[in-house]
Design a protein around this motif. Structure first.
Motif, PDB file in Angstrom:
ATOM      1  N   THR A  10       5.653   8.481  -4.461  1.00 33.45           N
ATOM      2  CA  THR A  10       6.046   9.235  -5.650  1.00 33.45           C
ATOM      3  C   THR A  10       7.430   9.834  -5.403  1.00 33.45           C
ATOM      4  O   THR A  10       7.836  10.039  -4.267  1.00 33.45           O
ATOM      5  N   SER A  32       2.539   1.725  -3.429  1.00 33.12           N
ATOM      6  CA  SER A  32       1.592   2.121  -4.475  1.00 33.12           C
ATOM      7  C   SER A  32       1.277   3.614  -4.415  1.00 33.12           C
ATOM      8  O   SER A  32       0.859   4.205  -5.406  1.00 33.12           O
ATOM      9  N   LYS A  33       1.506   4.229  -3.265  1.00 29.57           N
ATOM     10  CA  LYS A  33       1.261   5.670  -3.101  1.00 29.57           C
ATOM     11  C   LYS A  33       2.542   6.498  -3.193  1.00 29.57           C
ATOM     12  O   LYS A  33       2.492   7.725  -3.204  1.00 29.57           O
ATOM     13  N   GLU A  45       0.837  -1.200   0.000  1.00 30.24           N
ATOM     14  CA  GLU A  45       0.000   0.000   0.000  1.00 30.24           C
ATOM     15  C   GLU A  45       0.874   1.253   0.000  1.00 30.24           C
ATOM     16  O   GLU A  45       0.583   2.222  -0.705  1.00 30.24           O
TER      17      GLU A  45
END
Length: 89
Positions: A53, A50-51, A47
């Protein structure tokens, strides 16, 4: 990096990965359900990745880096699972 320097770097990373797996396995072995603990870690890490950046990179490159980090983290988690299973936990 190629040649001897690249080989040495790969070996160093393999040793670090091995020690991380052993440390996590030893820690998780003390939990009531070690393999379930690995599953929880995997879910949390995936999780997070996936977030993740990387503002210094363009969005496509940022996604590629995050995906590679996630893949390598899952590789470490798989090694932890294998160590726990060998211990019968």
């Amino acid at each position: 990096m190629a040649g001897k320097e690249g080989f040495e770097l790969e070996c160093r990373l393999a040793v670090i990965e091995y020690f991380i797996q052993r440390l996590y396995a030893a820690h998780l072995a003390k939990t009531p359900d070690p393999l379930a603990s690995v599953d929880i870690l995997e879910k949390q890490w995936n999780e997070g990745f996936s977030k993740q950046t990387f503002s210094a990179l363009d969005p496509v490159q940022s996604d590629l880096v995050a995906a590679e980090l996630q893949e390598q983290a899952n590789r470490i988690l798989e090694g932890i699972r294998e160590l726990l299973e060998k211990r019968g936990q």
